[in-house]
Design a protein around this motif. Structure first.
Motif, PDB file in Angstrom:
ATOM      1  N   ARG A 151     -44.391   1.010 -65.152  1.00 26.46           N
ATOM      2  CA  ARG A 151     -45.303  -0.087 -64.817  1.00 26.46           C
ATOM      3  C   ARG A 151     -44.553  -1.418 -64.747  1.00 26.46           C
ATOM      4  O   ARG A 151     -44.708  -2.195 -63.807  1.00 26.46           O
ATOM      5  N   ASP A 154     -42.374  -1.806 -61.749  1.00 29.15           N
ATOM      6  CA  ASP A 154     -43.131  -2.170 -60.552  1.00 29.15           C
ATOM      7  C   ASP A 154     -43.334  -3.682 -60.462  1.00 29.15           C
ATOM      8  O   ASP A 154     -43.229  -4.275 -59.384  1.00 29.15           O
ATOM      9  N   ARG A 155     -43.579  -4.300 -61.603  1.00 28.12           N
ATOM     10  CA  ARG A 155     -43.717  -5.764 -61.640  1.00 28.12           C
ATOM     11  C   ARG A 155     -42.394  -6.416 -61.247  1.00 28.12           C
ATOM     12  O   ARG A 155     -42.369  -7.367 -60.460  1.00 28.12           O
ATOM     13  N   ILE A 157     -40.021  -5.192 -59.447  1.00 31.56           N
ATOM     14  CA  ILE A 157     -39.796  -4.975 -58.011  1.00 31.56           C
ATOM     15  C   ILE A 157     -40.615  -5.984 -57.203  1.00 31.56           C
ATOM     16  O   ILE A 157     -40.133  -6.553 -56.218  1.00 31.56           O
ATOM     17  N   GLY A 158     -41.850  -6.229 -57.662  1.00 33.43           N
ATOM     18  CA  GLY A 158     -42.696  -7.219 -56.999  1.00 33.43           C
ATOM     19  C   GLY A 158     -42.047  -8.601 -56.995  1.00 33.43           C
ATOM     20  O   GLY A 158     -42.045  -9.292 -55.971  1.00 33.43           O
ATOM     21  N   GLU A 161     -39.152  -8.705 -54.560  1.00 29.36           N
ATOM     22  CA  GLU A 161     -39.669  -8.838 -53.190  1.00 29.36           C
ATOM     23  C   GLU A 161     -40.119 -10.267 -52.914  1.00 29.36           C
ATOM     24  O   GLU A 161     -39.847 -10.820 -51.849  1.00 29.36           O
ATOM     25  N   LEU A 195     -43.103   4.107 -57.364  1.00 32.67           N
ATOM     26  CA  LEU A 195     -42.470   2.803 -57.178  1.00 32.67           C
ATOM     27  C   LEU A 195     -42.132   2.528 -55.717  1.00 32.67           C
ATOM     28  O   LEU A 195     -41.969   1.379 -55.318  1.00 32.67           O
TER      29      LEU A 195
END
Ligand SMILES: Nc1ncnc2c1ncn2[C@@H]1O[C@H](COP(=O)(O)OP(=O)(O)OP(=O)(O)O)[C@@H](O)[C@H]1O
Ligand SMILES: [Mg+2]
Lengths: 267, 89
Positions: A151, A154-155, A157-158, A161, A195
């Protein structure tokens, strides 16, 4: 344009960023590349211990940034590999001691001297994370295959981006193959699907990591270490070689293997 | 596992399957930063707005978040009411 700046980061702490940085550094140096591993975790210096260079530090990153020494004076050469260096973090300062712009300037200097600049990022999505991300040409996200690490990955990676530093690539560390086989752990495929970023490495849970960290000689130096091989494979992929992902090891003892052989129907 | 499940031979899903399903839900919400509560409010507002122009079947409206790789879409499925189509109040 010189060397490649690769930031190794994560969402959750303790998933293996420092271990990964040291081992990929060794892997790249074994391939004949010149490498500097930069500890950007200011106040929580650790990479020096993992690389076994803790007793050779004279100056640190903050000394360079604040002009107390020249960059070259702060670089610590590896004990075994002449093309591998460490730029240590300051231990007595905090993350506000360096700005993103200063980190950028520092990395631009390093880029002139090295093929690879590996930035070991601190955990958590705050100042230190942003400073380590700012100079990055490429980003590697490390996660373990458990729910909270995925989890948080994923943050992270955000954020990568959002900073237009993507697409990040993924390392899944500490895979426990026995648990995966029993259906009690997320598989590599599950994590990649969740992911949705490119996989660049899978690293098994391996006690040689603990032993090699104790000694300050990264597992990638050890021909017999499975995790070490996994990290060497990642280094090869970074240089553009195509290396297949290695199969998950069977950690079952000989007794279990024997009983399976005797009673094949039961497994 | 309960005794009934044992007797009927039904098994709990593996912890891997549970983990994956839970993460799938959580990541959707994390990425778009829309809680189920806010999504419901959005749905109510949307229904009210559209209803001012055309009769719709309020109960059948579906608003979902759809994802492909790391991109997200709001997908609205809004069936029109049968029969009195076009007749506005
Ligand atoms: N593949 C592995 N097998 C076994 N142990 C591992 C493995 N990878 C990492 N570890 C252990 O996990 C612990 C955390 O690793 P490490 O310090 O590299 O994580 P980190 O992400 O840098 O942590 P932090 O967020 O605190 O900086 C260490 O004790 C390390 O030895
Ligand atoms: Mg670390």
């Amino acid at each position: 344009m010189g060397g490649r700046i690769i930031t190794i980061t994560s969402g959750k702490g303790g998933v293996g960023k420092t271990t990964t940085t040291a081992n990929i550094g060794v892997g790249l140096a074994l391939l004949g590349k010149s490498v500097v591993c930069v500890d950007t975790d200011i106040g929580l210096r650790n990479l020096d211990l993992v690389m076994g260079l803790d007793n050779r530090i004279v100056y640190d990153l903050v000394d360079v940034v604040e002009g107390r020494c020249r960059l070259k004076q702060a670089l610590v050469r590896d004990r075994h590999l002449s093309e591998l260096y460490l730029l240590p973090a300051a231990q007595t300062r905090d993350k506000t001691a360096v700005s993103a712009a200063q980190m950028q300037a520092l990395c631009d200097e390093l880029r002139k001297e090295f093929d690879f600049i590996l930035l070991d990022s601190p955990a958590g999505i705050e100042t230190g994370f942003h400073n380590a991300l700012a100079p990055a040409d490429e980003v590697i996200i490390v996660t373990t295959p458990d729910v909270s690490a995925v989890r948080d990955a994923d943050r992270a990676i955000g954020f990568v981006e959002a900073q237009e530093k993507g697409p990040a690539r993924l390392i899944i560390n500490r895979i426990k193959s026995d648990l995966v086989r029993k259906g009690e752990m997320l598989t590599i495929e599950d994590v990649v699907e969740l992911l949705a970023i490119e996989l660049i490495g899978i690293v098994p849970e391996d006690e040689t990591i603990i032993m090699s960290t104790n000694r300050g000689t990264p597992a990638a130096m050890d021909r017999k270490s499975l995790a070490g091989q996994a990290f060497r494979n990642i280094a090869k992929r970074l240089t553009g070689q195509e290396v297949p992902f290695m199969p998950l090891p069977s950690n079952d003892g000989w007794l279990k293997r024997l009983t399976r052989f005797v009673r094949p129907a039961s497994s | 596992m309960g005794i009934l499940d044992k007797l009927t031979g039904r098994r709990e899903p593996s912890s891997r399957t549970v983990a994956k399903e839970r993460l799938q839900l959580v990541l959707v919400q994390d990425r778009v930063q829309l809680s189920p509560h806010v999504l419901q409010a959005l749905k109510d507002d949307l229904i009210d707005t559209i209803s001012r122009y055309v009769d719709i079947d309020r109960e059948a409206v579906e608003i979902t978040i759809s994802q492909n790789q790391r991109e997200s879409w709001l997908v609205a499925n809004i069936p029109l009411s049968r029969g009195r189509a076009g007749s506005r109040r």
